[in-house]
Design a protein around this motif. Structure first.
Motif, PDB file in Angstrom:
ATOM      1  N   VAL A 134      25.037-100.348 -36.233  1.00  0.00           N
ATOM      2  CA  VAL A 134      25.173-100.885 -34.870  1.00  0.00           C
ATOM      3  C   VAL A 134      23.958-101.721 -34.498  1.00  0.00           C
ATOM      4  CG1 VAL A 134      25.312-100.278 -32.418  1.00  0.00           C
ATOM      5  CG2 VAL A 134      26.709 -99.037 -34.095  1.00  0.00           C
ATOM      6  N   VAL A 135      22.751-101.161 -34.690  1.00  0.00           N
ATOM      7  CA  VAL A 135      21.548-101.899 -34.290  1.00  0.00           C
ATOM      8  C   VAL A 135      21.296-103.095 -35.211  1.00  0.00           C
ATOM      9  CG1 VAL A 135      20.447 -99.983 -33.092  1.00  0.00           C
ATOM     10  CG2 VAL A 135      20.061-100.273 -35.554  1.00  0.00           C
ATOM     11  N   GLU A 136      21.658-102.950 -36.475  1.00  0.00           N
ATOM     12  CA  GLU A 136      21.503-104.087 -37.393  1.00  0.00           C
ATOM     13  C   GLU A 136      22.422-105.228 -36.984  1.00  0.00           C
ATOM     14  OE1 GLU A 136      22.282-102.228 -41.108  1.00  0.00           O
ATOM     15  OE2 GLU A 136      20.337-101.205 -41.193  1.00  0.00           O
ATOM     16  N   LYS A 137      23.650-104.907 -36.611  1.00  0.00           N
ATOM     17  CA  LYS A 137      24.609-105.929 -36.195  1.00  0.00           C
ATOM     18  C   LYS A 137      24.116-106.692 -34.972  1.00  0.00           C
ATOM     19  CE  LYS A 137      28.975-104.994 -36.452  1.00  0.00           C
ATOM     20  NZ  LYS A 137      30.342-104.462 -36.214  1.00  0.00           N
ATOM     21  N   LEU A 138      23.449-105.986 -34.052  1.00  0.00           N
ATOM     22  CA  LEU A 138      22.993-106.608 -32.818  1.00  0.00           C
ATOM     23  C   LEU A 138      21.597-107.205 -32.932  1.00  0.00           C
ATOM     24  CD1 LEU A 138      24.350-104.039 -30.216  1.00  0.00           C
ATOM     25  CD2 LEU A 138      25.241-106.313 -30.723  1.00  0.00           C
ATOM     26  N   GLY A 139      20.978-107.078 -34.095  1.00  0.00           N
ATOM     27  CA  GLY A 139      19.689-107.723 -34.309  1.00  0.00           C
ATOM     28  C   GLY A 139      18.487-106.989 -33.773  1.00  0.00           C
ATOM     29  N   VAL A 150      16.228-111.946 -26.960  1.00  0.00           N
ATOM     30  CA  VAL A 150      17.687-111.806 -26.910  1.00  0.00           C
ATOM     31  C   VAL A 150      18.420-113.097 -26.568  1.00  0.00           C
ATOM     32  CG1 VAL A 150      17.496-109.361 -26.329  1.00  0.00           C
ATOM     33  CG2 VAL A 150      17.703-111.044 -24.488  1.00  0.00           C
ATOM     34  N   GLY A 151      17.698-114.157 -26.233  1.00  0.00           N
ATOM     35  CA  GLY A 151      18.361-115.427 -25.932  1.00  0.00           C
ATOM     36  C   GLY A 151      19.375-115.276 -24.814  1.00  0.00           C
ATOM     37  N   PRO A 152      20.604-115.774 -25.024  1.00  0.00           N
ATOM     38  CA  PRO A 152      21.633-115.661 -23.984  1.00  0.00           C
ATOM     39  C   PRO A 152      22.200-114.257 -23.829  1.00  0.00           C
ATOM     40  CG  PRO A 152      22.549-116.688 -25.933  1.00  0.00           C
ATOM     41  CD  PRO A 152      21.064-116.548 -26.181  1.00  0.00           C
ATOM     42  N   GLY A 153      21.778-113.329 -24.673  1.00  0.00           N
ATOM     43  CA  GLY A 153      22.224-111.949 -24.540  1.00  0.00           C
ATOM     44  C   GLY A 153      22.864-111.396 -25.792  1.00  0.00           C
ATOM     45  N   LEU A 154      22.977-110.069 -25.837  1.00  0.00           N
ATOM     46  CA  LEU A 154      23.533-109.418 -27.022  1.00  0.00           C
ATOM     47  C   LEU A 154      25.051-109.532 -27.094  1.00  0.00           C
ATOM     48  CD1 LEU A 154      21.398-106.222 -27.610  1.00  0.00           C
ATOM     49  CD2 LEU A 154      20.992-108.588 -28.261  1.00  0.00           C
ATOM     50  N   LEU A 155      25.698-109.611 -25.951  1.00  0.00           N
ATOM     51  CA  LEU A 155      27.149-109.787 -25.995  1.00  0.00           C
ATOM     52  C   LEU A 155      27.489-111.144 -26.604  1.00  0.00           C
ATOM     53  CD1 LEU A 155      29.696-108.249 -25.288  1.00  0.00           C
ATOM     54  CD2 LEU A 155      29.695-109.418 -23.070  1.00  0.00           C
ATOM     55  N   ALA A 156      26.750-112.175 -26.220  1.00  0.00           N
ATOM     56  CA  ALA A 156      26.956-113.496 -26.820  1.00  0.00           C
ATOM     57  C   ALA A 156      26.628-113.466 -28.307  1.00  0.00           C
ATOM     58  CB  ALA A 156      26.078-114.532 -26.110  1.00  0.00           C
ATOM     59  N   ARG A 157      25.583-112.739 -28.675  1.00  0.00           N
ATOM     60  CA  ARG A 157      25.228-112.616 -30.078  1.00  0.00           C
ATOM     61  C   ARG A 157      26.334-111.933 -30.862  1.00  0.00           C
ATOM     62  NH1 ARG A 157      19.471-109.909 -31.331  1.00  0.00           N
ATOM     63  NH2 ARG A 157      18.844-111.834 -30.277  1.00  0.00           N
ATOM     64  N   LEU A 158      26.908-110.881 -30.289  1.00  0.00           N
ATOM     65  CA  LEU A 158      27.973-110.139 -30.959  1.00  0.00           C
ATOM     66  C   LEU A 158      29.206-111.021 -31.144  1.00  0.00           C
ATOM     67  CD1 LEU A 158      28.824-107.314 -32.010  1.00  0.00           C
ATOM     68  CD2 LEU A 158      29.652-106.828 -29.697  1.00  0.00           C
ATOM     69  N   GLU A 159      29.542-111.798 -30.129  1.00  0.00           N
ATOM     70  CA  GLU A 159      30.738-112.636 -30.206  1.00  0.00           C
ATOM     71  C   GLU A 159      30.578-113.782 -31.205  1.00  0.00           C
ATOM     72  OE1 GLU A 159      31.229-113.642 -26.054  1.00  0.00           O
ATOM     73  OE2 GLU A 159      32.851-112.193 -25.893  1.00  0.00           O
ATOM     74  N   ASN A 160      29.339-114.151 -31.502  1.00  0.00           N
ATOM     75  CA  ASN A 160      29.089-115.267 -32.421  1.00  0.00           C
ATOM     76  C   ASN A 160      28.903-114.824 -33.866  1.00  0.00           C
ATOM     77  OD1 ASN A 160      29.263-117.353 -30.523  1.00  0.00           O
ATOM     78  ND2 ASN A 160      27.151-117.019 -29.865  1.00  0.00           N
ATOM     79  N   LEU A 161      29.049-113.513 -34.107  1.00  0.00           N
ATOM     80  CA  LEU A 161      28.926-113.046 -35.488  1.00  0.00           C
ATOM     81  C   LEU A 161      30.099-113.592 -36.321  1.00  0.00           C
ATOM     82  CD1 LEU A 161      27.885-109.301 -35.052  1.00  0.00           C
ATOM     83  CD2 LEU A 161      26.464-111.177 -35.902  1.00  0.00           C
ATOM     84  N   PRO A 162      29.828-113.923 -37.597  1.00  0.00           N
ATOM     85  CA  PRO A 162      30.913-114.424 -38.455  1.00  0.00           C
ATOM     86  C   PRO A 162      31.947-113.335 -38.741  1.00  0.00           C
ATOM     87  CG  PRO A 162      28.886-114.095 -39.722  1.00  0.00           C
ATOM     88  CD  PRO A 162      28.527-113.892 -38.263  1.00  0.00           C
TER      89      PRO A 162
END
Length: 205
Positions: A158-163, A193-205
């Motif tokens: 979980v934490v690895e996925k979210l950086g 975190v830039g624009p946020g972790l939710l945005a980061r999660l949605e941009n994962l391949p």
């Protein structure tokens, strides 16, 4: 003492909702915890024998959680999940932001678990992303930590996925499953975190 803005807080993204615990959750809580005893038991926090705190009933836990939330020291969320095959959401887990500290520290710590029935659907990564974004962008905290036992491979993912950044090893850090256990520490700062972790999660391949 500072209060959490707008508590009670409800956060939602897609089929995942974070909401305060209610006394009416007791039946669902008992059923989920009983069914998941073998799944969550090795990772559940426990009280050491020398603890002076009395054991809590479910009602006592809910009242304590909501009191601390109103005081600004905790965000105790039930995690609901609405499966595509159901009309009503199910209690799918728990995500707690604890130890909220303002001032020069400005940090908090996250902990979570998910019902094995719903594991693998991205529920906890979404829940943690929602809660983290609230901590960074609404509460304006600087730092969020997650402590995970080295053997807990699913939580590590979980934490690895979210950086989250790995910060190191803490021996006998927390009382879990009846003993003081080693943990790995992960953290993120607001400026990472830039624009946020939710945005980061949605941009994962």
């Amino acid at each position: 003492m500072s209060t959490v803005p707008g508590w009670p807080v409800e956060l939602r993204h897609g089929p995942v909702t974070l909401r305060p615990w209610r006394l009416t959750d007791r039946r669902a809580w008992d059923e989920v915890r009983r069914r998941n005893a073998g799944w969550t038991g090795p990772w559940d926090s426990t009280r050491p024998p020398e603890s002076i705190e009395p054991p809590l009933t479910f009602a006592g836990m809910v009242r304590q959680f909501n009191k601390r939330a109103r005081q600004g020291s905790m965000l105790p969320f039930a995690v609901d999940y609405l499966p595509p095959e159901q009309r009503r959401p199910a209690l799918a887990g728990q995500l707690t932001i604890s130890g909220i500290t303002y001032g020069s520290a400005s940090w908090a710590q996250a902990g979570y678990w998910v019902d094995q029935r719903w594991a693998g659907r991205g529920i906890i990564p979404t829940a943690l992303a929602l809660a983290a974004d609230y901590c960074f962008f609404t509460l304006r905290l600087h730092r969020l930590e997650v402590a995970i036992r080295p053997e807990n491979v699913r939580s590590l993912r979980v934490v690895e996925k979210l950086g989250f950044r790995h910060e190191g090893f803490r021996p006998r850090y927390m009382h879990v499953a009846g003993d003081w256990r080693d943990h790995e520490m992960f953290a993120l700062h607001a400026d990472e975190v830039g624009p946020g972790l939710l945005a980061r999660l949605e941009n994962l391949p």
